[in-house]
Write an enzyme that holds these catalytic residues in place. Structure first.
Site, PDB file in Angstrom:
ATOM      1  N   TYR A 174       0.828  -1.110   0.247  1.00 43.63           N
ATOM      2  CA  TYR A 174       0.079  -0.117   0.101  1.00 43.63           C
ATOM      3  C   TYR A 174       0.804   1.252   0.026  1.00 43.63           C
ATOM      4  O   TYR A 174       0.477   2.289  -0.264  1.00 43.63           O
ATOM      5  CB  TYR A 174      -0.992  -0.188   1.189  1.00 43.63           C
ATOM      6  CG  TYR A 174      -1.873  -1.061   1.064  1.00 43.63           C
ATOM      7  CD1 TYR A 174      -2.936  -1.235   0.218  1.00 43.63           C
ATOM      8  CD2 TYR A 174      -1.951  -2.223   2.016  1.00 43.63           C
ATOM      9  CE1 TYR A 174      -3.977  -2.158   0.032  1.00 43.63           C
ATOM     10  CE2 TYR A 174      -2.486  -3.392   1.884  1.00 43.63           C
ATOM     11  CZ  TYR A 174      -3.756  -3.265   1.021  1.00 43.63           C
ATOM     12  OH  TYR A 174      -4.644  -4.347   0.761  1.00 43.63           O
ATOM     13  N   HIS A 206      -8.555   1.463  -6.040  1.00 42.63           N
ATOM     14  CA  HIS A 206      -7.800   0.520  -5.163  1.00 42.63           C
ATOM     15  C   HIS A 206      -6.483   0.977  -5.269  1.00 42.63           C
ATOM     16  O   HIS A 206      -5.872   1.310  -6.389  1.00 42.63           O
ATOM     17  CB  HIS A 206      -7.946  -0.980  -5.659  1.00 42.63           C
ATOM     18  CG  HIS A 206      -9.348  -1.366  -5.387  1.00 42.63           C
ATOM     19  ND1 HIS A 206     -10.098  -1.795  -4.103  1.00 42.63           N
ATOM     20  CD2 HIS A 206     -10.384  -1.613  -6.543  1.00 42.63           C
ATOM     21  CE1 HIS A 206     -11.073  -1.893  -4.310  1.00 42.63           C
ATOM     22  NE2 HIS A 206     -11.698  -1.843  -5.435  1.00 42.63           N
TER      23      HIS A 206
END
Ligand code: DHK
Length: 150
Positions: free
Chosen positions: A30, A107
């Site tokens: 991430y 995302h």
């Protein structure tokens, strides 16, 4: 019933469960930017188009749904990263259609290159666009799209 969607209303940027942990959560997946960095990026990008952003994050499905309800007639568009609720929540999907505004699903990671359970999204069929794998730049791309077209 008539809707009064504000074409120039703020873009609601919604982040779901665990996205408050950006920066420390699995940075190899991430990245190292925080949620504050994401919000700042969204605000900067929106400002280039004379638009405003309202950001909301929650780890609770019901809180996200309540916030979406409040956006009806106010927000002009929604950028949403539903986190894990992407793959599980019919209720969140049902809520997202209520404001009747364009939705861009974002995302950070490329969910299609990850575990199979991340390949299905309940949100994608009701989204105008889906962005995955661009890191936090995906949020900027979503706002750029909405800033020019909505
Ligand atoms: C974020 C999450 O929290 C995961 O549950 C999704 C998404 C992927 C992301 O890439 O931003 O599967």
């Amino acid at each position: 019933m008539e809707t009064s969607v504000q074409a120039t209303g703020p873009i609601l940027v919604l982040n779901g469960p665990n996205l408050n942990m950006l920066g420390t959560r699995q940075p190899q997946i991430y990245g190292s930017d925080t949620l504050d960095d994401v919000v700042a990026l969204c605000e900067r990008t929106a400002a280039r188009f004379g638009r405003e952003v309202v950001a909301f994050q929650s780890n609770h499905e019901g809180a996200l749904i309540d916030r979406i309800h409040q956006a009806r007639g106010v927000a002009s568009a929604i950028v949403v990263n539903p986190g894990g609720l992407t793959h599980t929540s019919v209720a969140l999907r049902d809520a997202l259609v209520i404001p009747e505004v364009p939705i861009v699903e974002v995302h950070i990671s490329n969910v299609h290159a990850r575990e199979e359970f991340r390949h299905h999204s309940f949100v994608s069929p009701i989204a105008t666009a889906v962005i995955a794998g661009l890191g936090i730049q995906g949020y900027a791309a979503a706002i750029e799209y909405l800033g020019t077209r909505v």
